[in-house]
Design a protein around this motif. Structure first.
Motif, PDB file in Angstrom:
ATOM      1  N   ILE A 147       0.782  -1.160  -0.010  1.00 24.16           N
ATOM      2  CA  ILE A 147      -0.047  -0.102  -0.143  1.00 24.16           C
ATOM      3  C   ILE A 147       0.873   1.253  -0.032  1.00 24.16           C
ATOM      4  O   ILE A 147       1.795   1.292   0.918  1.00 24.16           O
ATOM      5  CB  ILE A 147      -0.930   0.197   1.294  1.00 24.16           C
ATOM      6  N   SER A 162      -0.827  -4.470  -5.154  1.00 28.03           N
ATOM      7  CA  SER A 162      -0.476  -3.157  -4.748  1.00 28.03           C
ATOM      8  C   SER A 162      -1.542  -2.050  -5.215  1.00 28.03           C
ATOM      9  O   SER A 162      -2.306  -2.121  -6.227  1.00 28.03           O
ATOM     10  CB  SER A 162       0.841  -2.796  -5.321  1.00 28.03           C
ATOM     11  N   HIS A 167      -6.068  -0.210   1.797  1.00 31.04           N
ATOM     12  CA  HIS A 167      -5.965  -1.753   1.504  1.00 31.04           C
ATOM     13  C   HIS A 167      -7.382  -2.162   1.408  1.00 31.04           C
ATOM     14  O   HIS A 167      -7.490  -3.187   0.806  1.00 31.04           O
ATOM     15  CB  HIS A 167      -5.314  -2.178   2.833  1.00 31.04           C
TER      16      HIS A 167
END
Length: 243
Positions: free
Chosen positions: A4, A49, A233
């Motif tokens: 993140i 990601s 996230h």
């Protein structure tokens, strides 16, 4: 593991998540983002990601990032786990989007006011119906100190300092009292405004000045310095579930 990445104007904050929990957090200057991301990739097995950025990347940085990550870049078109009722959704900052996502994930079915105390102080209100309604933006602590120095000829530029009272007996103490008491009373006042309409309000404090303000406010709030990372996230997982 998921990576993140929260990119500010000067600093980058990165978190490695595993099984929904933060494993490690890294903070570094934006100009060293590629160098540091490569180090992180050497130490962790990253599968997915997401990047949230309020700053611009150079073409070279974008190419290098894509080689490493192929990340989800958060923007106004990204799918999110709440209904965005902001009148101008395309102008809503990615940091504010992430905060709203964290609120609906961690405090479901609650009215939540998220206060992000950083360069600016932002207030985000998310209803118990998972609706982002908007909020407020005001100058942060450092910005207020800078403004007093920049827009006057004689007032000094000071760093934030804890205060015990509200009457400044000299110029420096008067500046500290004006800035810190001003910020604290602004926050308390806005919390009271929201509470008067939404009785069951949960208040979350986050951002770079979290610890400092938590000690000054002495009020019932949930202090969560990594709330933006948690929200990013949440958005990543939400989008992966749709794939």
């Amino acid at each position: 593991m998921n990576l993140i990445i929260d990119v500010g104007n000067t600093r980058v904050k990165v978190a490695v998540f595993e099984s929904g929990k933060i494993v490690e957090v890294f903070i570094f200057q934006k100009e060293k983002i590629i160098e540091n991301l490569k180090k992180i990739f050497q130490d962790f097995f990253i599968e997915h990601s997401i990047i949230s950025s309020v700053a611009s990347f150079t073409d070279k940085e974008i190419v290098e990032i894509d080689k490493l990550l192929t990340p989800l870049f958060l923007n106004s078109e990204t799918k999110v786990p709440f209904k965005n009722k902001y009148d101008t959704p395309k102008t809503l900052g990615v940091d504010r989007i992430a905060l709203a996502a964290a609120a609906v994930n961690q405090y479901p079915n609650e009215n939540v006011l998220v206060i992000d105390a950083g360069t600016c102080i932002t207030y985000e209100f998310i209803s118990k119906n998972k609706e982002y309604l908007g909020g407020a933006i005001s100058p942060g602590i450092k910005m207020r100190y800078k403004a007093l120095n920049a827009y006057t000829s004689k007032l000094p530029l000071l760093e934030r300092s804890k205060i015990d009272g509200f009457i400044g007996s000299n110029t420096n103490d008067s500046i500290h009292s004006g800035v810190i008491n001003g910020v604290c009373n602004e926050i308390k006042g806005l919390i009271n405004q929201y509470t008067s309409e939404y009785k069951d309000l949960t208040v979350v404090l986050t951002g770079g000045d979290t610890k400092f303000l938590e000690e000054q406010l002495k009020s019932v709030i949930f202090a969560q310095p990594n709330f933006i990372l948690e929200g990013l996230h949440t958005i990543l997982i939400y989008n992966l579930a749709d794939d």
